[in-house]
Design an enzyme around this catalytic site. Structure first.
Site, PDB file in Angstrom:
ATOM      1  N   ASP A   1       0.866  -1.176   0.000  1.00  0.00           N
ATOM      2  CA  ASP A   1       0.000   0.000   0.000  1.00  0.00           C
ATOM      3  C   ASP A   1       0.903   1.226   0.000  1.00  0.00           C
ATOM      4  O   ASP A   1       1.829   1.350   0.825  1.00  0.00           O
ATOM      5  CB  ASP A   1      -0.910   0.011   1.221  1.00  0.00           C
ATOM      6  CG  ASP A   1      -1.866   1.181   1.199  1.00  0.00           C
ATOM      7  OD1 ASP A   1      -2.901   1.074   0.530  1.00  0.00           O
ATOM      8  OD2 ASP A   1      -1.563   2.203   1.854  1.00  0.00           O
TER       9      ASP A   1
ATOM     10  N   ASN B   1      -3.412  12.845  -5.191  1.00  0.00           N
ATOM     11  CA  ASN B   1      -4.650  13.077  -5.948  1.00  0.00           C
ATOM     12  C   ASN B   1      -5.317  14.371  -5.523  1.00  0.00           C
ATOM     13  O   ASN B   1      -5.859  15.113  -6.349  1.00  0.00           O
ATOM     14  CB  ASN B   1      -5.606  11.898  -5.741  1.00  0.00           C
ATOM     15  CG  ASN B   1      -5.413  10.814  -6.784  1.00  0.00           C
ATOM     16  OD1 ASN B   1      -4.844  11.055  -7.828  1.00  0.00           O
ATOM     17  ND2 ASN B   1      -5.873   9.626  -6.491  1.00  0.00           N
TER      18      ASN B   1
ATOM     19  N   ASP C   1      -4.165   2.430  -4.900  1.00  0.00           N
ATOM     20  CA  ASP C   1      -2.714   2.384  -4.684  1.00  0.00           C
ATOM     21  C   ASP C   1      -2.293   1.059  -4.058  1.00  0.00           C
ATOM     22  O   ASP C   1      -1.274   0.986  -3.372  1.00  0.00           O
ATOM     23  CB  ASP C   1      -2.286   3.547  -3.789  1.00  0.00           C
ATOM     24  CG  ASP C   1      -2.958   3.500  -2.420  1.00  0.00           C
ATOM     25  OD1 ASP C   1      -3.980   2.809  -2.289  1.00  0.00           O
ATOM     26  OD2 ASP C   1      -2.465   4.161  -1.487  1.00  0.00           O
TER      27      ASP C   1
ATOM     28  N   ASP D   1      -2.204   9.380 -11.660  1.00  0.00           N
ATOM     29  CA  ASP D   1      -2.030   8.267 -12.587  1.00  0.00           C
ATOM     30  C   ASP D   1      -0.561   8.117 -12.989  1.00  0.00           C
ATOM     31  O   ASP D   1      -0.036   6.997 -13.090  1.00  0.00           O
ATOM     32  CB  ASP D   1      -2.889   8.480 -13.828  1.00  0.00           C
ATOM     33  CG  ASP D   1      -4.380   8.357 -13.520  1.00  0.00           C
ATOM     34  OD1 ASP D   1      -4.712   7.827 -12.439  1.00  0.00           O
ATOM     35  OD2 ASP D   1      -5.205   8.790 -14.354  1.00  0.00           O
TER      36      ASP D   1
END
Length: 877
Positions: A491, A499, A534, A508
């Site tokens: 993770d 973001n 993620d 992205d």
């Protein structure tokens, strides 16, 4: 010799007296023997009666008739006792004056009544009673009996005993004073009672046996009738099943069977009389009726095809339900104008006795009707016939549907063959183009297969493909127990912040770069996949020990920790890794191993991120501890164990306190102090965020009087609320009611809602803010800059302030960020909005924000300039 001498010596007078005495004695003996003979004959007659009679009533009549020959017994009755119930009955009664006791005392219980009289006295004592008037008076005076019936001269009652139990009483009485009963009558009655006791018991048992036989015979008769009915139903069911089989065989007989409908008619005739029958079907346009089958006793002409009108068949099709009509029902429909109004020429029902119409469902629609009718008064159809025909019609409809479908398919095949022949030349010409299209199609199919099993952004295997390979690895190690593999659940840290601050496009790019770095950390035979967001997973195939998984995890952490260049900004991330190894549990599955790795990953995040944790039982225990922590939070919220303090909001220029922001904290017995952010996370996880906000408002309302005494009414109060209050109307109404019921000065109260929720639910926030503004409260947006809401949204919101996100404040590192902060301030100032800076941690940040035009802020650096006394903290907590 001496006797003769004595007699000769006696005087003639003396001999005469002696002879008279002998004559009297001889007469007495003769009378006694005669009476004994009469009694003997009477008992023999009673014995004969006992063998001849069929009921106790006849026996009692015979006893009375023969007893009258022996004594005066015109007034006679027999009382019997039911030993099981203790009730007394009088099966035989004859009396000159009185009627039967049941008629004499109709409103009283006969058994209770007799128990109180002379008969009951004999039953109680079990002894013979010869009662005259004096004895009668004595018994009444002694409360032994009560006076029943007409007074008599003498009353004689003798008990009838069977096996030392009094089962009855034989009673004679006389109203004639010239008639007397003595020892001879008592002895006679006793003797008779002794002899008839057994006879009475035998006849009683015989009656009971006959009643039992009658009852059993009745039950057997009912069982026989039921069995006959079951046999009838069984035969009827077998006949119906046979008919259904025949219909099924007809349905599969194909389209070449010319007798299809005739054979259907024969099947129906086996179930119900159907000498007059026809089947009507709608055409595809539903404008005409065709009659593929028609038979009539009157030899009427086949109706052929006709347009839809208003006949009986159309009536069934219209109402879509089975009908059983007689002549009166048909006349009623004609009179009401439901049938034969448009087409009276169709009315040939005058001679019909009964008519049955059943709709036929084909392709789940009413596409026809099955009709049976009779002309004879002796041929009557019942409701059960209608139900039977309705049931069978479902199978008939299915058979017709299959036949029509087969015919339609055959026609389609024929048309198709013609088209195939016509198009063969064209297809040959297009063969080359088709080959090209096939190649393109295969290429597209390969791409679709690839896309179905790979992540569209990174090109890595997706969850579906990874789970397939994980299942294969598990099956492999089960067959080869000496081999093992490892699963890494990765993770990424701060992906959400990328973001939120830089946009999804840069997010992205970050994921694509991360996938490339992770691919460089593993071997060719290992599998790297992206599960979503993620989250990445690595399947390390054929490892020698856990140290191989540790080495890969360290390479991943080191590779991910290197800085990223996103746009013109360098950004640092990290990775938290959960590791699980095969072979630890006998019944491992792909789901359980992925879950274990996920659990270990969350443990790594809890340990401070940027590390790895190997799953073991302690990881499961940690998950259980987290669940227990959530339960402790629920209880703390229910028992009001959370406390309230305040964070000051300070004027950056004057360092004076402008407002107070409410903050909750919780002293957990094991985990220590739990702050507001962790409480919010717990509440979100437990779906208790609305309840936590209500708790905050209630605590604020409780401490508000102390705040007024300490600081007066010059400070504003800031409260952070969840947007769950805005999303649901009933929650919003509840919030309004809570605010109205508080003692807070609503004009000094600021309610802040998170910007990210605003972006997701803009319309709800606009409507909710309009309703809350009517209360007089001040509305604002918190965490501004994290959700990137459009500036034009602020034009439609009834807000007065913006509170910048603390993460943005902490990123105040270069000129670009400073320009962004300046833009936020200028935009808010232009719209007339008050701005508050959250998360100020240094004097340098205070100087920068003050120079940019920001007036108010809060954070660690400003909290040091404001403190409450111990007593004030106690009051405000």
């Amino acid at each position: 010799m001496f006797r003769d001498e004595d007699e000769t010596t006696q005087s003639p007078t003396h001999r005469v007296e002696r002879l008279k005495k002998r004559i009297i004695r001889l007469k007495y003996l003769a009378h006694k023997y005669k009476r004994a003979e009469i009694i003997q004959n009477a008992l023999l007659e009673l014995s004969n009666i006992a063998t001849q009679v069929s009921s106790l009533e006849e026996f009692y009549v015979g006893v009375h008739q023969h007893l009258k020959q022996l004594i005066s017994a015109d007034n006679f009755f027999i009382a019997t006792l039911d030993v099981t119930t203790g009730t007394i009955a009088v099966p035989f009664f004859a009396d000159e004056k009185d009627a039967h006791p049941a008629q004499l005392y109709p409103e009283e219980s006969l058994s209770t009544l007799l128990q109180q009289g002379l008969t009951g006295y004999v039953f109680r004592t079990g002894r013979t009673l010869l009662c005259d008037n004096n004895k009668f008076d004595e018994l009444i005076a002694a409360d032994e009996i009560v006076n029943l019936g007409s007074p008599c001269h003498l009353w004689l009652g003798v008990p009838i005993q069977h096996e030392d139990v009094v089962t009855g009483v034989l009673v004679v009485q006389t109203y004639d004073t010239n008639v007397n009963y003595g020892d001879i009558e008592v002895e006679l009655m006793t003797f008779i009672c002794h002899h008839i006791a057994g006879v009475m018991e035998r006849l009683k048992h015989q009656e009971q046996l006959e009643q039992a036989i009658q009852q059993r015979t009745k039950e057997l008769s009912q069982a026989y009738d039921k069995l006959k009915q079951e046999v009838y139903e069984r035969r009827r069911a077998e006949r119906l099943q046979k008919s259904l089989f025949e219909i099924a065989e007809l349905a599969s007989s194909g389209t070449d069977n010319p007798d299809f409908y005739s054979q259907l008619h024969n099947v129906i005739r086996h179930l119900i009389p159907a000498n007059n029958c026809y089947i009507a079907l709608l055409n595809e346009e539903e404008t005409h009726l065709t009659f593929p089958f028609y038979v009539s006793q009157l030899n009427n002409k086949h109706p052929g095809t006709r347009p839809l009108q208003d006949g009986l068949t159309e009536y069934v099709l219209k109402h879509k339900r089975p009908l059983l009509l007689d002549q009166n029902d048909i006349n009623t429909l004609i009179t009401s104008g439901d049938i034969y109004t448009q087409a009276p020429s169709l009315n040939h029902t005058q001679t019909m006795h009964q008519w049955i119409g059943i709709p036929l469902f084909i392709h789940d629609q009413v596409r026809g009707a099955l009709t049976i009718y009779s002309f004879s008064m002796t041929q009557n159809y019942q409701i059960k016939d209608l139900e039977l025909l309705t049931f069978v019609s479902q199978h008939i409809g299915a058979a017709i549907e299959k036949k029509l479908s087969a015919e339609s398919l055959r026609r389609s095949y024929e048309e198709l063959e013609e088209k195939v022949i016509a198009r063969t030349k064209d297809l040959a010409e297009l063969n080359k183009d088709l080959e090209k299209e096939i190649l393109q199609r295969r290429s597209m199919e390969a791409k679709l297969v690839h896309d179905a099993k790979h992540d569209a952004l990174t090109g890595l295997p997706n969850r579906a493909m990874f789970m397939e390979r994980l299942n294969q690895a598990i099956k492999h190690v089960r067959r080869h127990s000496l081999e093992q593999f490892a699963l890494l659940f990765i993770d990424l840290d701060r992906f959400k912040q990328i973001n939120d601050t830089m946009g999804h496009l840069e997010g992205d790019r970050f994921l694509i770069e991360t996938a490339s770095r992770l691919r460089s950390c593993i071997r060719d035979n290992d599998t790297l996949a992206r599960l979503g967001g993620d989250e990445f997973v690595i399947l390390l195939d054929s490892i020698s020990s856990i140290n191989d998984a540790k080495d890969v995890s360290e390479r991943v952490i080191q590779t991910i920790s290197q800085s990223y260049t996103l746009g013109s900004v360098e950004f640092n991330s990290g990775a938290s890794i959960g590791i699980t190894v095969s072979g630890n549990h006998k019944f491992d599955t792909s789901e359980s191993m992925l879950r274990n790795a996920d659990t270990a990953m969350y443990q790594a995040k809890a340990n401070g991120k940027g590390c790895y944790v190997i799953f073991d039982d302690s990881s499961s225990q940690q998950a259980m501890q987290d669940a227990a922590f959530e339960n402790d939070f629920r209880r703390a919220l229910q028992h009001a164990e959370l406390q309230l303090n305040y964070l000051p909001i300070v004027d950056l220029n004057t360092q004076e306190v402008y407002a107070l922001e409410s903050r909750l904290f919780w002293e957990h017995p094991q985990r220590g102090t739990v702050q507001q952010d962790q409480l919010n996370a717990l509440a979100e996880q437990a779906n208790l965020i609305v309840e936590l906000d209500k708790y905050t408002l209630a605590a604020l309302d409780k401490t508000y009087p102390q705040l007024l005494r300490t600081y007066g009414d010059k400070l504003d109060l800031h409260v952070m609320l969840s947007s769950q209050h805005i999303k649901h109307k009933h929650v919003l109404r509840n919030l309004k009611n809570v605010l109205k019921e508080t003692q807070l000065n609503l004009s000094r109260l600021w309610l802040f809602f998170n910007e990210k929720a605003l972006v997701q639910e803009t319309e709800n926030h606009i409507n909710g803010f309009e309703l809350l503004e009517k209360l007089g409260v001040n509305l604002g947006i918190s965490h501004y800059g994290s959700g990137h809401s459009a500036l034009n949204n602020l034009l439609f919101l009834r807000i007065k302030g913006l509170k910048l996100d603390a993460n943005i404040t902490q990123q105040l590192q270069d000129e670009q960020h400073i320009k962004l902060m300046s833009a936020y301030q200028k935009a808010a100032s232009t719209l007339g909005l008050q701005t508050f800076v959250d998360g100020i941690q240094s004097e340098e940040q205070i100087r920068i924000f003050s120079s940019l035009g920001y007036q108010f802020g809060q954070g660690i650096a400003l909290a040091e300039t404001f403190s409450l006394t111990d007593n004030q903290q106690q009051d405000c907590a």
